[in-house]
Design an enzyme around this catalytic site. Structure first.
Site: not given
Length: 349
Positions: A36, A42, A79-81, A119, A137, A191, A199, A208
């Site tokens: 997670e 990502t 991977l970043g962050y 989250y 999320d 989606c 759809c 929907c």
DNA sequence: AATGCGGGGCA
DNA sequence: TGCCCAGCATT
């Protein structure tokens, strides 16, 4: 439409269509946690390889708590962050100290840990512990905004909080993890955010509102983003025989604690580069253009010009520079992707 | 409530 | 090129 009507069709669809992902094979609390954190902002495809390598290197929470920072950042390199993995180690140390090395089976306690927000706390609680907590999320917000044709800005915290409350009130107590994942899975494969939503194969198409009115592509609504600023930089590939120079970035801010090639603000001429190198008490022997490169972060763009500078020096350090051997340093120093265009100049010949 | 924080894939 | 992604911390 009552929100709870989506539960049964979503769960049935999920059981039939869920992807075979590495973190779904043995969803222990630690495994779910690692996945997670990696999955924050990502994509699944980007995470898969990192996930396997990370858990092979650090199979237990205790291993994560005890890992040297350079090795940790190396596992995250690209991977970043990067604060994600630093916070994860902070949390691991707390877990070892306070909880005997096991993530607590309690939403509020999980939420207190560094790097874990509503989250991630909801995802771990529901998937690993079967607790009735939502995991809202970007996927979930998009899916629900379309189903209900809700035109509120999904980037607002207030909107997310309300969705969390509404979901918690109706979600099934017996399968909270599967329910949360079914919503995210639907957002990821049916989606979808860019391009045409599928759809025709959606298990809740009959519920929907956006589908009924042909307005799917108008949702979700989001506030406009701020413009990026541009920074010009001059990057130096300083070579001294088989060694090249790197330096460590500050502990706070962009790419904190990672290594980079020495660089300065603005575009310098060759003469200015020579003088800058001399100011570092190094003797420049030869300079060569290494070309231009651009790297785009979410909030800033680097427009870089590079130079290869061969120098003569017997010093291992000059200022805050660190000269490292091309062979020996292999895999030791985490260098972010922003510099990937210039790596070829310091790789082995 | 707004901003900083990475990197890559895709229309 | 712009947008978005299984978000969180800080201000």
């Amino acid at each position: 439409m009552k929100l709870e009507e989506i539960i049964k069709p979503l769960l049935s669809w999920y059981e039939e269509n869920k992807r075979d992902l590495p973190w779904r094979r043995e969803p222990t609390p630690y495994h779910v946690w690692v996945s997670e954190i990696m999955l924050q902002q990502t994509r699944v495809e980007a995470v898969k390889g990192y996930y396997e390598r990370f858990l092979t290197a650090l199979p237990q929470i205790e291993d994560l708590a005890a890992c040297p920072e350079n090795k940790l950042l190396k596992l995250w390199e690209g991977l970043g962050y990067y604060n994600r993995v630093k916070n994860m180690q902070k949390a691991a140390k707390e877990i070892v100290l306070k909880y005997g090395g096991e993530l607590p089976a309690d939403y509020e306690e999980i939420l207190e840990l560094p790097g874990i927000g509503s989250y991630t706390a909801g995802a771990i609680s529901s998937i690993a512990y079967g607790l009735k907590k939502p995991a809202v999320d970007g996927n979930v917000l998009r899916v629900l905004s379309r189903i209900t044709e809700n035109g509120e800005d999904i980037l607002k915290q207030s909107v997310k909080r309300r969705v969390e409350q509404e979901l918690e009130a109706v979600m099934p107590a017996d399968r909270p993890g599967a329910f949360n994942q079914s919503l995210m899975e639907l957002g990821a494969v049916v989606c979808i955010p860019n391009g045409m939503a599928k759809c025709q194969v959606c298990p809740v198409q009959h519920l929907c509102s956006a589908r009924a009115h042909g307005t799917v592509l108008e949702y979700p609504k989001k506030a406009a983003k701020k413009q990026r600023r541009i920074e010009e930089k001059t990057v130096l590939l300083i070579q001294n025989g088989q060694e090249y120079a790197v330096c460590r970035r500050p502990d706070k801010g962009l790419l904190a604690g990672l290594y980079e090639f020495p660089n300065m603000d603005g575009w310098l001429t060759e003469e200015e580069v020579i003088r800058a190198v001399e100011a570092l008490k190094l003797m420049p022997l030869h300079i060569k253009n290494a070309g231009e490169a651009k790297h785009i972060f979410s909030h800033v763009e680097w427009h870089m010009k590079g130079y290869v500078v061969r120098v003569a020096s017997t010093e291992k350090r000059a200022g805050n520079l660190l000269f490292i051997d091309k062979k020996e340093s292999k895999g030791k120093y985490p260098i972010p992707s922003a510099f990937s265009a210039y790596r070829k100049y310091i790789e082995e010949d």
